[in-house]
Design a protein around this motif. Structure first.
Motif, PDB file in Angstrom:
ATOM      1  N   UNK A   1       0.969  -1.074  -0.314  1.00 23.20           N
ATOM      2  CA  UNK A   1      -0.132   0.303   0.224  1.00 23.20           C
ATOM      3  C   UNK A   1       0.815   1.387   0.116  1.00 23.20           C
ATOM      4  N   UNK A   2       2.471   1.617   0.968  1.00 24.73           N
ATOM      5  CA  UNK A   2       2.675   2.516   0.636  1.00 24.73           C
ATOM      6  C   UNK A   2       3.203   3.145  -0.801  1.00 24.73           C
ATOM      7  N   UNK A   3       3.778   1.921  -1.102  1.00 22.01           N
ATOM      8  CA  UNK A   3       4.968   1.745  -2.538  1.00 22.01           C
ATOM      9  C   UNK A   3       3.454   1.991  -3.490  1.00 22.01           C
ATOM     10  N   UNK A   4       2.479   1.700  -3.857  1.00 18.57           N
ATOM     11  CA  UNK A   4       1.989   1.991  -4.249  1.00 18.57           C
ATOM     12  C   UNK A   4       1.301   3.522  -4.907  1.00 18.57           C
ATOM     13  N   UNK A   5       0.423   3.725  -2.835  1.00 13.28           N
ATOM     14  CA  UNK A   5       0.279   5.381  -3.136  1.00 13.28           C
ATOM     15  C   UNK A   5       1.032   6.605  -3.190  1.00 13.28           C
ATOM     16  N   UNK A   6       2.922   5.846  -3.466  1.00 12.78           N
ATOM     17  CA  UNK A   6       3.827   7.035  -3.500  1.00 12.78           C
ATOM     18  C   UNK A   6       3.403   6.702  -5.201  1.00 12.78           C
ATOM     19  N   UNK A   7       3.799   5.478  -5.422  1.00 11.35           N
ATOM     20  CA  UNK A   7       3.354   5.882  -8.007  1.00 11.35           C
ATOM     21  C   UNK A   7       2.545   6.204  -7.770  1.00 11.35           C
ATOM     22  N   UNK A   8       1.159   6.085  -7.712  1.00 12.47           N
ATOM     23  CA  UNK A   8      -0.102   7.427  -7.876  1.00 12.47           C
ATOM     24  C   UNK A   8       0.364   8.052  -7.877  1.00 12.47           C
ATOM     25  N   UNK A   9       0.922   9.168  -6.239  1.00 13.07           N
ATOM     26  CA  UNK A   9       0.716  10.523  -6.620  1.00 13.07           C
ATOM     27  C   UNK A   9       1.736  10.862  -7.278  1.00 13.07           C
ATOM     28  N   UNK A  10       3.174  10.238  -7.817  1.00 18.33           N
ATOM     29  CA  UNK A  10       3.730  10.770  -9.079  1.00 18.33           C
ATOM     30  C   UNK A  10       2.848  10.416  -9.726  1.00 18.33           C
ATOM     31  N   UNK A  11       2.215   9.708 -10.510  1.00 16.37           N
ATOM     32  CA  UNK A  11       1.716   9.696 -11.764  1.00 16.37           C
ATOM     33  C   UNK A  11       0.463  10.220 -12.208  1.00 16.37           C
ATOM     34  N   UNK A  12       0.366  10.821 -11.031  1.00 19.44           N
ATOM     35  CA  UNK A  12      -0.745  12.185 -10.881  1.00 19.44           C
ATOM     36  C   UNK A  12       0.184  13.027 -11.795  1.00 19.44           C
TER      37      UNK A  12
END
Length: 561
Positions: A23-34
């Motif tokens: 969950x932590x890594x996926x959330x960070x990836x989403x925030x960067x992708x956005x």
């Protein structure tokens, strides 16, 4: 990776390398992708976990996930718990109803298995054009000696039966790879702390009882602990805590069985409760550990890689997700050239105290819950009902549980203007309802208060002739020059005269003055809100120039207005 005959090796580049797709890594990836940032996210596992693992998603986490546009999907697949009851055998220690205790669109604890949470995040990342590189393991890590140097990582991919290596050069690497973090280990970062003497176990089961399925139930007795977390389909997550001398008797290999968990239930509960249809049983030890520094040069740690603790309170996954939200927008601003790299120091400054507080709090509550000594038990059982019956104590405790009480008032990147006055909110506080819209940028709110405002009929554009005399308000000029990083919204207490309908999209009417009151802006002022829903700057209308100076110091933008 390609290795040429002369020994030269191709190096692949990205801004951010994320290790770990929980969950932590996926959330960070989403925030960067956005935000359009170049990143890669790798995980050594071939598939996402099939186990429920972390279960409770707190109100503050849901507020942030709303900004990432995944909260509604997650809520649809979870079960809302709206209260709790804690008992010491037959004596009720506390009864709490959550909705009356906080101002949030999500006044409950959402019970949803971690594997579902991860899949929802994966789907969102996929929709943003991202993907997790699975069966890809970090095997080597080197950070240059120079300040601001890049990180060079060697990763190993599985391609059928073959193992292929690749070198990645990244501006930053973020270890989101759990309690046994490879990033932390390869970086030589100590993980200081201790293991708790008690042992713990869990079971996802069906339970035959008549308790309210919308409440969390906790029972304590003689140093034993049992907690029941309601799930969908009338199932429960049952967690038990056992004293150090407790011996698992039903198996030779020390694995846990349903009979072992039933034995602890029989000790803790004054009634007989039968479990059936287990889909997951696990025994685990609990460690209280944390790194001293969340940032070491170009290396960051987040989630369980940075801090682990007792499961009491269900804070672990939530804290990791919030680590990612805190770090994501900062990395993006630096990558885009809108902020100096020193902004990234605020990740440690803001999140390390939260981790420290978390370890202290969970350690204290675990000791209170599992004490076996008669005097502490008598004090706990006498004092807890008295304190927990007071509304102010209930609110304070649920602000801790829901994590809506987190604030960064001592952060180096927040400020109050000289015109600040009560009852304005404080810099560093979470904004009412936890956020303002779903923009990945900062948001500047201008509250007109009692002052008359005649807004321009349309938002200004960069095509305006800058050589002509500029008669627009300073605020309007800010909106033009900083539109890539700051969204500006003007809130009026009444509908303005001398303007056509409808109003421009950046101008709003707060007819009942609700928003003015919630921000303490009856006399007007400015509120600059960060992408993670905390106040960066707050001040009165007289602080206009101070606000401009603050923005110039915080961001790398042309100084000319």
């Amino acid at each position: 990776m390609t290795i040429h005959s002369n020994g030269y090796r191709d190096i692949h580049h990205c801004d951010v390398l994320i290790v770990g797709a929980g969950p932590t890594g996926l959330t960070l990836a989403i925030e960067l992708a956005r935000r359009g940032i170049s990143y890669r996210i790798i995980d050594k596992c071939a598939h996402p976990s099939i186990y429920s693992k972390a279960l409770g998603v707190m109100a503050r986490t849901l507020e942030l996930l709303h900004q990432a546009e995944v909260a509604d999907t997650l809520i649809a697949q979870g079960h809302q718990v709206t209260g709790m009851q804690a008992s010491s055998y037959t004596k009720v220690l506390a009864q709490v109803e959550f909705p009356s205790l906080i101002q949030s669109p999500y006044p409950y604890v959402l019970m949803v298995p971690q594997n579902i949470t991860e899949q929802v995040l994966i789907d969102r990342l996929t929709a943003l054009g991202g993907t997790v590189e699975r069966q890809t393991e970090l095997i080597s890590l080197h950070q240059g000696d120079q300040e601001h140097s890049q990180v060079h990582a060697i990763v190993q991919h599985m391609a059928g039966d073959a193992q292929l290596e690749e070198e990645i050069s990244a501006r930053w690497i973020v270890g989101c790879d759990g309690a046994h973090s490879t990033v932390r280990h390869l970086s030589g970062i100590p993980f200081e702390g201790e293991a708790l003497a008690q042992s713990f176990a869990l079971a996802d089961v069906q339970i035959d009882w008549k308790q309210d399925h919308n409440k969390l139930h906790v029972y304590l007795n003689k140093g034993y602990l049992t907690a029941f977390f309601p799930m969908l389909n009338h199932r429960h997550r049952v967690i038990i805590g056992m004293p150090p001398e407790y011996v698992i008797s039903s198996s030779k290999d020390q694995s846990i069985s349903l009979a072992d968990i039933q034995a602890v239930l029989d000790i803790c509960l004054p009634i007989k409760v039968n479990m059936s249809n287990p889909i997951w049983l696990a025994k685990f030890a609990v460690h209280q550990r944390k790194v001293k520094n969340y940032r070491t040069g170009s290396i960051f740690l987040a989630g369980d890689a940075a801090h682990i603790h007792s499961p009491i309170g269900g804070q672990g996954m939530n804290t990791g997700i919030q680590d990612a939200f805190n770090l994501g927008w900062k990395l993006a601003l630096v990558c885009q050239g809108y902020a100096a790299e020193s902004l990234l120091d605020s990740y440690h400054a803001e999140r390390e105290p939260i981790g420290q507080q978390l370890l202290r709090g969970t350690s204290l509550f675990t000791k209170l819950a599992t004490t076996r000594h008669s005097v502490p038990i008598a004090i706990r059982n006498t004092v807890a009902p008295l304190l927990s019956s007071r509304k102010v104590i209930q609110k304070r405790l649920f602000r801790l549980l829901s994590e809506t009480g987190i604030a960064y008032d001592r952060s180096p990147i927040v400020q109050q203007g000289k015109g600040w006055h009560r009852p304005m909110l404080h810099a560093g506080e979470r904004v009412p309802d936890g956020g303002y819209g779903q923009s990945p940028r900062h948001t500047l709110l201008l509250f007109a208060g009692e002052h008359p405002v005649i807004p321009s009929p349309k938002p200004p554009t960069l095509e305006d002739d800058i050589d002509e005399p500029d008669h627009r308000s300073l605020l309007t000029q800010v909106a033009v020059k900083w539109k890539d990083i700051i969204d500006v919204h003007i809130w009026l207490p009444d509908h303005p005269l001398m303007t056509s309908l409808p109003l421009p999209s950046h101008i709003h009417v707060d007819a009942d003055h609700d928003l003015h009151q919630r921000y303490g802006m009856g006399k007007g002022g400015y509120v600059l809100i960060r992408p993670d829903g905390y106040i960066s700057y707050i001040g009165g209308l007289s602080d206009e120039m101070d606000l401009i100076g603050w923005v110039h110091r915080s961001f790398q933008i042309p100084a000319r207005l």
